[in-house]
Design a protein around this motif. Structure first.
Motif, PDB file in Angstrom:
ATOM      1  N   ALA A   1      -5.509  -6.649  -5.505  1.00 60.09           N
ATOM      2  CA  ALA A   1      -5.138  -7.567  -5.729  1.00 60.09           C
ATOM      3  C   ALA A   1      -6.802  -7.823  -7.002  1.00 60.09           C
ATOM      4  CB  ALA A   1      -5.092  -9.022  -5.289  1.00 60.09           C
ATOM      5  N   PRO A   2      -6.515  -8.142  -8.293  1.00 56.57           N
ATOM      6  CA  PRO A   2      -7.729  -8.589  -9.108  1.00 56.57           C
ATOM      7  C   PRO A   2      -8.788  -9.784  -8.038  1.00 56.57           C
ATOM      8  CG  PRO A   2      -6.297  -9.413 -10.178  1.00 56.57           C
ATOM      9  CD  PRO A   2      -5.180  -8.920  -9.147  1.00 56.57           C
ATOM     10  N   ARG A   3      -8.620  -9.671  -7.192  1.00 56.27           N
ATOM     11  CA  ARG A   3      -9.175 -11.139  -6.415  1.00 56.27           C
ATOM     12  C   ARG A   3      -9.631 -10.726  -4.773  1.00 56.27           C
ATOM     13  NH1 ARG A   3      -9.105 -17.717  -8.296  1.00 56.27           N
ATOM     14  NH2 ARG A   3      -9.570 -17.297 -10.594  1.00 56.27           N
ATOM     15  N   ARG A   4      -8.880 -10.074  -4.635  1.00 55.27           N
ATOM     16  CA  ARG A   4      -8.901  -9.010  -3.390  1.00 55.27           C
ATOM     17  C   ARG A   4      -8.943  -7.393  -2.635  1.00 55.27           C
ATOM     18  NH1 ARG A   4      -3.693 -10.544   0.342  1.00 55.27           N
ATOM     19  NH2 ARG A   4      -2.571  -8.531  -1.706  1.00 55.27           N
ATOM     20  N   LYS A   5      -9.918  -6.976  -2.355  1.00 54.73           N
ATOM     21  CA  LYS A   5      -9.750  -5.558  -2.407  1.00 54.73           C
ATOM     22  C   LYS A   5      -9.552  -4.824  -0.947  1.00 54.73           C
ATOM     23  CE  LYS A   5     -13.057  -1.608  -3.096  1.00 54.73           C
ATOM     24  NZ  LYS A   5     -14.426  -1.503  -3.198  1.00 54.73           N
ATOM     25  N   THR A   6      -8.196  -4.001  -0.996  1.00 54.11           N
ATOM     26  CA  THR A   6      -7.964  -3.853   0.295  1.00 54.11           C
ATOM     27  C   THR A   6      -8.510  -2.259   0.136  1.00 54.11           C
ATOM     28  OG1 THR A   6      -5.503  -4.266  -0.407  1.00 54.11           O
ATOM     29  CG2 THR A   6      -5.204  -3.279   1.311  1.00 54.11           C
ATOM     30  N   THR A   7      -8.600  -2.356   1.857  1.00 49.86           N
ATOM     31  CA  THR A   7     -10.122  -1.206   1.811  1.00 49.86           C
ATOM     32  C   THR A   7      -8.755  -0.276   2.888  1.00 49.86           C
ATOM     33  OG1 THR A   7     -10.671  -1.314   4.392  1.00 49.86           O
ATOM     34  CG2 THR A   7     -11.649  -2.610   2.424  1.00 49.86           C
ATOM     35  N   ARG A   8      -8.980   1.046   2.829  1.00 51.57           N
ATOM     36  CA  ARG A   8      -8.725   2.105   3.660  1.00 51.57           C
ATOM     37  C   ARG A   8      -7.878   1.413   5.720  1.00 51.57           C
ATOM     38  NH1 ARG A   8      -7.820   7.667   2.651  1.00 51.57           N
ATOM     39  NH2 ARG A   8      -7.579   8.830   4.368  1.00 51.57           N
ATOM     40  N   HIS A   9      -9.354   1.107   5.094  1.00 49.51           N
ATOM     41  CA  HIS A   9      -8.911   0.683   6.785  1.00 49.51           C
ATOM     42  C   HIS A   9      -7.608  -0.272   7.254  1.00 49.51           C
ATOM     43  CE1 HIS A   9     -12.528   3.234   7.328  1.00 49.51           C
ATOM     44  NE2 HIS A   9     -13.748   1.916   7.496  1.00 49.51           N
TER      45      HIS A   9
ATOM     46  N   THR B   1      -2.074   7.695  10.616  1.00 49.75           N
ATOM     47  CA  THR B   1      -1.995   6.490  10.343  1.00 49.75           C
ATOM     48  C   THR B   1      -2.593   5.785   8.828  1.00 49.75           C
ATOM     49  OG1 THR B   1      -4.114   6.245  11.421  1.00 49.75           O
ATOM     50  CG2 THR B   1      -1.703   6.169  12.218  1.00 49.75           C
ATOM     51  N   SER B   2      -4.194   6.942   8.726  1.00 54.69           N
ATOM     52  CA  SER B   2      -5.549   6.209   7.911  1.00 54.69           C
ATOM     53  C   SER B   2      -4.693   6.856   6.726  1.00 54.69           C
ATOM     54  CB  SER B   2      -7.095   6.985   8.657  1.00 54.69           C
ATOM     55  OG  SER B   2      -6.981   6.137   9.331  1.00 54.69           O
ATOM     56  N   THR B   3      -4.113   8.143   6.698  1.00 56.16           N
ATOM     57  CA  THR B   3      -4.152   9.144   5.493  1.00 56.16           C
ATOM     58  C   THR B   3      -2.404   8.381   4.369  1.00 56.16           C
ATOM     59  OG1 THR B   3      -4.847  10.804   6.005  1.00 56.16           O
ATOM     60  CG2 THR B   3      -3.398  11.059   4.414  1.00 56.16           C
ATOM     61  N   TRP B   4      -1.657   8.078   5.625  1.00 55.79           N
ATOM     62  CA  TRP B   4       0.084   7.375   4.528  1.00 55.79           C
ATOM     63  C   TRP B   4      -0.543   5.953   4.558  1.00 55.79           C
ATOM     64  CZ3 TRP B   4       3.558   9.921   8.519  1.00 55.79           C
ATOM     65  CH2 TRP B   4       3.793  11.788   8.247  1.00 55.79           C
ATOM     66  N   GLY B   5      -1.432   5.409   5.417  1.00 56.19           N
ATOM     67  CA  GLY B   5      -1.645   3.698   5.353  1.00 56.19           C
ATOM     68  C   GLY B   5      -2.591   3.644   3.330  1.00 56.19           C
ATOM     69  N   ALA B   6      -3.113   4.803   3.502  1.00 59.81           N
ATOM     70  CA  ALA B   6      -3.814   4.670   2.312  1.00 59.81           C
ATOM     71  C   ALA B   6      -3.548   4.484   0.698  1.00 59.81           C
ATOM     72  CB  ALA B   6      -5.652   5.625   2.107  1.00 59.81           C
ATOM     73  N   GLN B   7      -2.223   5.772   1.024  1.00 58.54           N
ATOM     74  CA  GLN B   7      -1.646   6.427   0.147  1.00 58.54           C
ATOM     75  C   GLN B   7      -0.334   5.583  -0.574  1.00 58.54           C
ATOM     76  OE1 GLN B   7       0.439  10.628   1.409  1.00 58.54           O
ATOM     77  NE2 GLN B   7       2.192  10.090  -0.226  1.00 58.54           N
ATOM     78  N   HIS B   8       0.120   4.890   0.562  1.00 56.69           N
ATOM     79  CA  HIS B   8       1.251   4.243   0.253  1.00 56.69           C
ATOM     80  C   HIS B   8       1.505   2.389   0.609  1.00 56.69           C
ATOM     81  CE1 HIS B   8       4.229   7.437   0.647  1.00 56.69           C
ATOM     82  NE2 HIS B   8       3.122   7.497   2.224  1.00 56.69           N
ATOM     83  N   TRP B   9       0.148   2.543   0.419  1.00 60.50           N
ATOM     84  CA  TRP B   9      -0.318   1.100   0.457  1.00 60.50           C
ATOM     85  C   TRP B   9      -1.240   0.365   0.318  1.00 60.50           C
ATOM     86  CZ3 TRP B   9       3.224  -2.784   2.360  1.00 60.50           C
ATOM     87  CH2 TRP B   9       4.503  -2.030   3.099  1.00 60.50           C
TER      88      TRP B   9
END
Length: 559
Positions: free
Chosen positions: A445-453, A431-439
Motif C-alpha cells: 500500500a502507499p503507506r505500507r511496504k510489504t517485504t519479501r519476508h 515459500t519465499s519465491t511464491w510468496g513474493a510472486q503472489h502476495w
C-alpha cells in the motif's frame, strides 16, 4: 515472474502438528554455602568425575560389542568405589554420551558425502559452465578447478576414515568439551590464563548428577531435595567420613526455592515421582547451581483441523527477525504484518536470551490475535552449510549458519505448549519465491511496504491452513464464465451467494440527475424538514404499495 513448471517441482510434504516437549528442566542457585560445603562438593565432584572418565573410556573401548553383561560388570566395579546408585548414574551417562557421539558421527558422514557429491559434479562440468536452478555449474578458472580437485581428494580420504571408524564402533569423545580443550592452545585469544582455564576444565569434568527413582523418598535417593528446599547428598564410600547426617549423607546449608514451575515440582516430589538433579559450578561467576529435570508423559497433539479452526499465524524465520502475518480460516491476511527482531551476535547465553524474548513477544501477539496455532517452516540446514554447496558465497553461508533452526524449534515448541498454542510445521519449499510472486505486490500500500519476508509468512500460513499459496486459480480457457469450473479458491462451493452478482449500490450524486431526468441548473423541490413529514416520506419510499400512481408519474405542467 512465472511459476516454475509443475513437472520440475519436488514433492511437497503435508503439514503436521509438532509434538510437545517431552521433559522439563528448572534451575536455582545454591546461596550461602559454607567453605565446608564447597569443599565437600569439590571432593565429591572430583572423585566421581574420575570414575566417570574411566567408565567412559571403557565404554568407548567396548564399541559395538557392548551388551548387558559388560554394562553390569562396569557397574559392579564402580559400586565398590562409590555406591550402587552413583554407579548406575555414571554408567547411564557414559552410554548416553557414546550414543550421542554416534549420532554426531553419522551427521558428519552425511555432510562429507554431500560435499563430495557437489565437488564431483562441478569438476565434471566444463570450466566456466553456468549454473542452473537445479545444479551448480563449473568452476571459473583452471586454478580453482585444481584446488577443488585437491579438496575432493582430502574429503574422500576423510570420508573413508570416518566410515571405517563407524563400522568399527570407534567414537571420539572429550569429557569437558572439545571447544574448551582447544582453548588451552589459544589462551591469549580467549583472554584467560592457565590457572583460570584449569579451573574451568576441572569444573566441567566433575560429576554431580543423579537420576531419579519413582517410589523413593522425594523421587531421588542420591541427591535429595525436600519440599522445604533442603539439599542432601549421598556420599561415596571413600568420602563417607565427611557426612554430617545419618546414613552417610551430607546436608548443605543452602536452601533452594524454584521460582519457575515450583508448584509442578512440589507436586511431583510429594508423590515420590522421579526427579533428576545436577549440581554444577559456574567458574566465571563463582556460583553453584542446582538443576532439576523430569520427563513428561506423552501428550496427544491437537488435531490439524482443530488447529486450523481459528486461523493461523504464519512465521518466516530469518537471520535477525521473525516475520509474522495473521490469516483467517479461509487463508486471507488480516491486519498488518509484524516483525520480532533479535540479535544473534555475542555469547551463547545472550543469543539464547534474544531468541526467548522474541518467541515470548510472538506468542503473546498470537494469543491476543485469538489464533490457536502458529505455522512455521520445518527448516533443516544440515546439508546446506557446506562451502561446496554455495561456493565462494561465504557471506550467505554465514547467514544460513546464523539462523537458529535447532534452538528455535526446541524453544518455540516448549514455550508454545505452556500457552496452549499448537505449532504446525510445513515444508519450506518455494515459500519465499511464491510468496513474493503472489502476495508481495497485492499486499503493498502507499503507506505500507510489504517485504519479501512478509509475503513468505503469508505463504507459510496458507500452506499450514491447507490452502494453495496462489491467490486464485487459472481462469477457464474457452470463456470467462464458470462453465469449465470455479475460478476462485477463496470461498467454498457450499458458501451462500458465491455465484451471485454484486449487489446494487445506492445512487450517487453525479448520476442521480441523469436517472431522474432533471435538467442541470434547475432546483428540485426541497424535502420537508419536519419530523412528521420525514417519517411519512420514508415510509412511502420503503413500502412501494403506498406510492400512488400520481406519485409514480411526473407531474403535468399546465400552460
Amino acid at each position: 515472474m512465472t511459476e516454475p513448471n509443475k513437472k520440475q517441482l519436488r514433492a511437497i510434504d503435508a503439514p503436521f502438528v509438532a509434538l510437545g516437549p517431552s521433559g522439563v528442566a528448572i534451575r536455582d542457585r545454591l546461596k550461602h554455602l559454607t567453605p565446608q560445603d564447597e569443599k565437600v562438593l569439590r571432593l565429591v565432584g572430583d572423585h566421581l568425575g574420575c570414575l566417570a572418565s574411566r567408565d567412559l573410556k571403557q565404554r568407548c573401548a567396548d564399541g559395538l560389542e557392548h551388551c548387558a553383561d559388560t554394562w553390569a560388570a562396569r557397574k559392579r566395579d564402580l559400586t565398590a568405589e562409590s555406591s550402587s546408585r552413583w554407579a548406575g548414574s555414571i554408567t547411564k551417562a557414559s552410554h548416553d554420551q557414546w550414543a550421542l557421539s554416534r549420532r554426531c558421527q553419522a551427521a558428519h558422514i552425511d555432510s562429507l558425502e554431500a560435499g563430495v557429491r557437489t565437488l564431483r559434479h562441478r569438476l565434471c562440468q566444463p570450466i566456466g559452465a553456468k549454473a542452473t536452478k537445479r545444479a551448480p555449474g563449473g568452476y571459473r578458472s583452471e586454478h580453482e578447478w585444481f584446488m577443488k580437485s585437491r579438496r575432493l581428494a582430502a574429503l574422500e580420504c576423510r570420508l573413508e576414515r570416518e566410515r571405517a571408524e563407524r563400522e568399527a564402533g570407534i567414537v571420539h569423545v572429550v569429557r569437558g568439551g572439545r571447544r574448551l580443550l582447544g582453548t588451552r592452545h589459544n589462551l591469549a585469544k580467549a583472554q584467560l590464563d592457565e590457572q583460570e582455564w584449569r579451573q574451568r576444565w576441572e569444573a566441567e569434568r566433575w560429576f554431580l548428577q543423579a537420576d531419579g527413582e519413582s517410589g523413593k523418598r522425594y523421587g531421588n535417593e542420591t541427591l535429595r531435595v525436600t519440599p522445604e528446599g533442603e539439599v542432601s547428598i549421598k556420599l561415596p564410600a571413600p568420602l563417607a567420613h565427611l557426612a554430617n547426617a545419618r546414613n552417610g549423607r551430607y546436608v548443605l546449608s543452602a536452601r533452594v526455592a524454584f521460582a519457575h514451575r515450583a508448584e509442578e515440582w512440589a507436586d511431583r516430589i510429594s508423590a515420590n515421582r522421579a526427579v533428576a538433579y545436577r549440581i554444577h559450578y559456574d567458574v566465571p561467576r563463582g556460583r553453584w547451581y542446582l538443576n532439576a529435570s523430569w520427563q513428561r508423559p506423552v501428550v496427544k497433539t491437537v488435531p490439524l483441523e482443530a488447529a486450523r479452526a481459528k486461523g493461523m499465524v504464519g512465521v518466516d524465520t530469518n537471520a535477525d527477525h521473525f516475520a509474522a502475518y495473521r490469516l483467517d480460516a479461509c487463508g486471507n491476511p488480516v491486519g498488518d504484518p509484524h516483525r520480532f527482531f533479535y540479535d544473534l551476535s555475542g555469547t551463547a547465553p545472550h543469543r539464547d536470551a534474544q531468541i526467548r524474548h522474541a518467541i515470548t513477544r510472538l506468542l503473546h501477539w498470537a494469543e491476543g490475535a485469538g489464533v490457536a496455532a502458529i505455522g512455521i517452516e520445518d527448516l533443516d540446514f544440515t546439508a546446506e552449510k557446506t562451502r561446496e554447496k554455495h561456493g565462494r558465497n561465504k557471506r550467505f553461508r554465514q547467514l544460513i549458519s546464523g539462523m537458529p533452526t535447532g534452538r528455535l524449534k526446541a524453544r518455540l515448541v516448549s514455550m508454545a505448549a505452556e500457552m496452549d498454542v499448537s505449532i504446525v510445521a510445513v515444508d519450506p519449499a518455494y515459500t519465499s519465491t511464491w510468496g513474493a510472486q503472489h502476495w508481495q505486490k497485492p499486499m503493498s500500500a502507499p503507506r505500507r511496504k510489504t517485504t519479501r519476508h512478509d509475503a513468505a509468512s503469508i505463504a507459510i500460513g496458507r500452506r499450514a491452513l491447507g490452502h494453495p499459496i496462489r491467490r486464485r486459480t487459472t481462469p477457464p480457457q474457452h470463456h470467462q464464465s464458470d462453465g469449465a469450473g470455479y475460478r476462485t479458491v477463496q470461498a467454498d462451493r457450499g458458501t451462500r451467494g458465491r455465484e451471485e452478482t454484486r449487489r446494487p449500490v445506492t445512487d450517487r450524486a453525479h448520476d442521480a440527475r441523469a436517472r431522474t431526468g432533471n435538467i442541470q441548473g434547475t432546483r428540485a423541490t426541497s424535502a420537508s424538514k419536519t419530523v412528521r413529514d420525514a417519517c411519512s416520506a420514508g415510509q412511502r419510499v420503503q413500502d412501494p404499495l403506498l406510492i400512488t400512481d400520481e406519485e409514480r408519474s411526473p407531474p403535468r405542467i399546465r400552460r
